[in-house]
Design a protein around this motif. Sequence first.
Motif, PDB file in Angstrom:
ATOM      1  N   VAL A 153      -4.561  10.062 -11.908  1.00 58.37           N
ATOM      2  CA  VAL A 153      -3.132  10.368 -11.782  1.00 58.37           C
ATOM      3  C   VAL A 153      -2.765  11.427 -12.811  1.00 58.37           C
ATOM      4  O   VAL A 153      -3.600  11.832 -13.617  1.00 58.37           O
ATOM      5  CB  VAL A 153      -2.279   9.084 -11.978  1.00 58.37           C
ATOM      6  N   ARG A 154      -1.530  11.883 -12.795  1.00 64.86           N
ATOM      7  CA  ARG A 154      -1.064  12.901 -13.759  1.00 64.86           C
ATOM      8  C   ARG A 154      -0.061  12.291 -14.738  1.00 64.86           C
ATOM      9  O   ARG A 154      -0.448  11.812 -15.781  1.00 64.86           O
ATOM     10  CB  ARG A 154      -0.522  14.108 -12.995  1.00 64.86           C
ATOM     11  N   ALA A 155       1.236  12.249 -14.374  1.00 71.08           N
ATOM     12  CA  ALA A 155       2.166  11.569 -15.299  1.00 71.08           C
ATOM     13  C   ALA A 155       1.818  10.077 -15.290  1.00 71.08           C
ATOM     14  O   ALA A 155       1.222   9.577 -14.332  1.00 71.08           O
ATOM     15  CB  ALA A 155       3.597  11.786 -14.834  1.00 71.08           C
ATOM     16  N   LYS A 158       0.851  -1.200   0.000  1.00 65.27           N
ATOM     17  CA  LYS A 158       0.000   0.000   0.000  1.00 65.27           C
ATOM     18  C   LYS A 158       0.884   1.245   0.000  1.00 65.27           C
ATOM     19  O   LYS A 158       0.668   2.175  -0.775  1.00 65.27           O
ATOM     20  CB  LYS A 158      -0.915  -0.020   1.232  1.00 65.27           C
ATOM     21  N   VAL A 159       1.903   1.232   0.860  1.00 69.57           N
ATOM     22  CA  VAL A 159       2.803   2.377   0.918  1.00 69.57           C
ATOM     23  C   VAL A 159       3.553   2.538  -0.408  1.00 69.57           C
ATOM     24  O   VAL A 159       3.751   3.652  -0.898  1.00 69.57           O
ATOM     25  CB  VAL A 159       3.770   2.247   2.116  1.00 69.57           C
ATOM     26  N   SER A 160       3.946   1.424  -1.015  1.00 68.24           N
ATOM     27  CA  SER A 160       4.679   1.534  -2.285  1.00 68.24           C
ATOM     28  C   SER A 160       3.811   2.194  -3.349  1.00 68.24           C
ATOM     29  O   SER A 160       4.295   2.996  -4.154  1.00 68.24           O
ATOM     30  CB  SER A 160       5.167   0.158  -2.751  1.00 68.24           C
ATOM     31  N   LEU A 161       2.530   1.884  -3.337  1.00 67.89           N
ATOM     32  CA  LEU A 161       1.622   2.488  -4.315  1.00 67.89           C
ATOM     33  C   LEU A 161       1.474   3.990  -4.034  1.00 67.89           C
ATOM     34  O   LEU A 161       1.391   4.809  -4.952  1.00 67.89           O
ATOM     35  CB  LEU A 161       0.255   1.792  -4.259  1.00 67.89           C
ATOM     36  N   GLU A 162       1.462   4.341  -2.767  1.00 66.76           N
ATOM     37  CA  GLU A 162       1.370   5.754  -2.391  1.00 66.76           C
ATOM     38  C   GLU A 162       2.616   6.518  -2.827  1.00 66.76           C
ATOM     39  O   GLU A 162       2.533   7.640  -3.353  1.00 66.76           O
ATOM     40  CB  GLU A 162       1.126   5.854  -0.869  1.00 66.76           C
ATOM     41  N   VAL A 163       3.772   5.886  -2.651  1.00 61.21           N
ATOM     42  CA  VAL A 163       5.038   6.526  -3.053  1.00 61.21           C
ATOM     43  C   VAL A 163       5.059   6.738  -4.573  1.00 61.21           C
ATOM     44  O   VAL A 163       5.412   7.812  -5.067  1.00 61.21           O
ATOM     45  CB  VAL A 163       6.239   5.663  -2.595  1.00 61.21           C
ATOM     46  N   ALA A 164       4.668   5.696  -5.312  1.00 60.81           N
ATOM     47  CA  ALA A 164       4.662   5.812  -6.773  1.00 60.81           C
ATOM     48  C   ALA A 164       3.647   6.865  -7.221  1.00 60.81           C
ATOM     49  O   ALA A 164       3.906   7.645  -8.141  1.00 60.81           O
ATOM     50  CB  ALA A 164       4.340   4.461  -7.404  1.00 60.81           C
ATOM     51  N   ALA A 165       2.489   6.920  -6.551  1.00 61.35           N
ATOM     52  CA  ALA A 165       1.463   7.900  -6.920  1.00 61.35           C
ATOM     53  C   ALA A 165       1.976   9.319  -6.711  1.00 61.35           C
ATOM     54  O   ALA A 165       1.707  10.222  -7.519  1.00 61.35           O
ATOM     55  CB  ALA A 165       0.195   7.665  -6.104  1.00 61.35           C
ATOM     56  N   ALA A 166       2.752   9.523  -5.644  1.00 62.69           N
ATOM     57  CA  ALA A 166       3.317  10.854  -5.393  1.00 62.69           C
ATOM     58  C   ALA A 166       4.179  11.262  -6.583  1.00 62.69           C
ATOM     59  O   ALA A 166       4.141  12.416  -7.034  1.00 62.69           O
ATOM     60  CB  ALA A 166       4.136  10.847  -4.113  1.00 62.69           C
ATOM     61  N   MET A 226       6.149  12.918 -12.602  1.00 62.37           N
ATOM     62  CA  MET A 226       7.144  11.902 -12.951  1.00 62.37           C
ATOM     63  C   MET A 226       6.438  10.601 -13.285  1.00 62.37           C
ATOM     64  O   MET A 226       5.614  10.120 -12.494  1.00 62.37           O
ATOM     65  CB  MET A 226       8.064  11.617 -11.733  1.00 62.37           C
ATOM     66  N   ARG A 227       6.774   9.992 -14.425  1.00 65.15           N
ATOM     67  CA  ARG A 227       6.201   8.680 -14.715  1.00 65.15           C
ATOM     68  C   ARG A 227       6.652   7.703 -13.623  1.00 65.15           C
ATOM     69  O   ARG A 227       7.821   7.699 -13.245  1.00 65.15           O
ATOM     70  CB  ARG A 227       6.640   8.194 -16.102  1.00 65.15           C
ATOM     71  N   SER A 228       5.722   6.907 -13.151  1.00 69.20           N
ATOM     72  CA  SER A 228       6.066   6.040 -12.018  1.00 69.20           C
ATOM     73  C   SER A 228       5.523   4.631 -12.192  1.00 69.20           C
ATOM     74  O   SER A 228       4.538   4.406 -12.903  1.00 69.20           O
ATOM     75  CB  SER A 228       5.546   6.640 -10.714  1.00 69.20           C
TER      76      SER A 228
END
Lengths: 644, 205
Positions: free
Chosen positions: A105-107, A65-73, A79-81
């Motif tokens: 999302v954006r990028a 869950k945290v990894s998804l939050e980090v990538a979403a940031a 930034m493409r994530s």
Amino acid sequence: MSNLDMTPGQRHTVMGNQAICRGALEAGVRVVAGYPGTPSSEIIENLARAADEYGLYVEWSVNEKVSLEVAAAGSLAGMRSLCAMKQNGVNVASDFLLHLAGSGVRAGMVLVHCDDPGALSSVNEGESRHFARMLELPQLEPGDFQEAKDMTKWAFELSEELGQVVMLRSVTRLSHASGGVVAGPLPQGEAKARFEHHGTLLDTNRGPVSSAPVSVKHARQQEKLARAVELFEQSPFNTYQGPEEPELLVITSSICQLYVKEALAMLDAAGRVGVLKLGTTWPLPPKLIQKNLQRCGRIMVVEEVIPFLEENLKILAAEMAAEVGPKEFLAKREGYIPSTGELNPDLVAEALARALDIQYQPRPAEYAALAQAAAPSTDSPRELAFCPGCPHRASFWSLKNALALDGRDGFICGDIGCYAMGARPSNYGILKTLHAMGSGTGLASGFGQLGRFGMDQPVMAVSGDSTFYHAVIPALINAVHQRSPMSLVVLDNSGTAMTGFQPHPGTQNNAMGQPVPPVDLEAVCRTLGAEVTVCDPFDLEATREAALKMLADQSKAKVLILRQLCALSPERKGKKLYDVQVDPDKCLGGQCGCNRFCTRAFGCPGLTWERETGRASIDEVICAGCGVCASVCPAGAITKTERG
Amino acid sequence: MAVELKHDPYNLIITGVGGQGNVLASRMLGSVLTSQGLWVTIGETFGASQRGGSVMSHLRLSQQGSWSPQIPSGQAHMVLALEPLEALRVLLKYGNPGSQAIVNDRPVLPYAAITGKAPYPDTGEMREQLAKLTARAWTIPATKTALELGAPIYANIIMLGALASLGELPMNRDDFERELTRSLGPAKVPRNLEAFDLGASMVAA
């Protein structure tokens, strides 16, 4: 040099997971996060190794869950994530994923989720494609190695076009298999991150980001799916091969398409069967489906585990009944394709042979009879056992003895990691429950409360160090706060050993190899209010005594940390602590009265029982030199000498 | 590049017990054959079976493209076995009258044999069965030779040397030396090349 360096235009043989990484690099990914889990782990590993060279930020997060939050940031800051996890991880991440689907999302942002049909390295064969339908997100499924790269690159573009996170599903036989991939060019240019947040709530690119106001955002989410359908109608990743009017239409996706190709070659039936291979599996493009359903009346759906494609296709076929006519389906619900376990070319050939009325024999009957006659020699399967030198064997040996000495039929709640093998007979069958990350501690917290109903068995939970940070902490907080008389044993081998020794919050380096402050496991437990004891599991006596003391205390939650490096850790691998020998004069084998205690009861693969001499011996090829067996022999016949 | 394959796809299985270097051997072989212009598809066993369990890598070599990473039953052309019991196990499922095999003679005892619950099959009997289930088979002392070279892990390279010398596949010593340098680094080349040559000398084509 990272193994993602490939010459553009040239073919390389790479793992499916590497192909996904290369696709992400070709898309210009910048922010990457995940939690290790087979078969997904190499995605983060490969990108972490490439971080310096390609200017990426890569992390092993504390959980999915945290990894998804980090990538979403990353995505929200332009930034493409990419985020990667195994199937169970999507369950963990799904709470945030639901909200991210609503906010958008954006990028470009891609969630790579790797399923494990057949549970080759899992304790479940969960299907994460259903999250795409449940959370209303687009779903892609690459069908071979080249597509693993190409679709990953395209997934970022799709995500940006839709303003939505895109799910890209792999399976073990793609992620962990290797095949030919022609590399493409890499983008150039610097990246600058910035989060725009001064716009209105409805301004997708400049406002604050949230799934509220729900009525507006949810409708917008469904418009994105409708746009995805339009794009999927034209997608080159959906292909048809075969005669214009086949006898049978096979609809398939993922690596299953290679099984179909193989099975058709085996049966020499490619001229009779049409194959619609779908790369975009949610939402399905109805015009493309309609055109193909019109080809013939018999449809076989080839996919693994739960009938995801099958059910969605049947809904479309019902809706289109007036245009496409009645269809006969030959799939899971009709008993052609199994609903559990992974598929392979043989299973698909069997289904196709039945549908097409073909007799198929893979080899002469005479040979099959010879193989049958030789079969008894291979009856004994190789039971999975802990590695030679594994600290878990020593830990479980002591816990087993402590539980026996305690004498109240206590038991251990297991958890997810190498030590889950403790549920197997070859590892003392010592774990009596086994579920999700952190669940051993949660269950033990619950069992601990049952004394009021007359339950008098003491309960322990085990957890690895990575699992502790991932999901045990909240369960331990619960146990301490509710005064549950349970004991948590943390098997701390200083890394995420099962998946290849990735770092976690307790280690001193991050995924990219940079030094980071380790979060002290022992201090965390103490801060939570637990009484903590630390022991070296190779010291069998001290460990057993510590465990016995914990079992005796029925007043509160306690933690026993058993700390010893994994035998395969970079520091330990290939280095023997001791030379271990069996003294042939002292080992009396069958005559000793111990009934071959070391091999029968302790069961380390480095120790063998020699039938000819009737004695134990050390297999120098296998022994890792931990020296623990020297403490096990009741006659003191096993000796260890420290290596210089 | 025109490379002659005796079958297309050519199906090769490398088998053994977790920890014997099965995966490394399949990757090195795959890499050498890719450099010859072939499409190579490799299916591997990973994860919990890494140590002590039966492991198997399926290699599919083709001029045409990717094949399933799982070889269909009865379709193996060549079996490279780091452990004799595993050779037999693989042939029972994937062998056919034309199959060939190169087998390391050193057993790794299964847990049931270590604990005395089940015997490990008799070596002579296994050899007989191996002969019956293959068109040609070579049994070589790969682990013993590897130990003489300094470490049991060289056994996988010895096996690859034996395979290369049969001339079944388009790979020679030079290709292999390049791959050793690429995947292991120059320092480890001489000893591994020695292992390769020893393996090559153990089989007669």
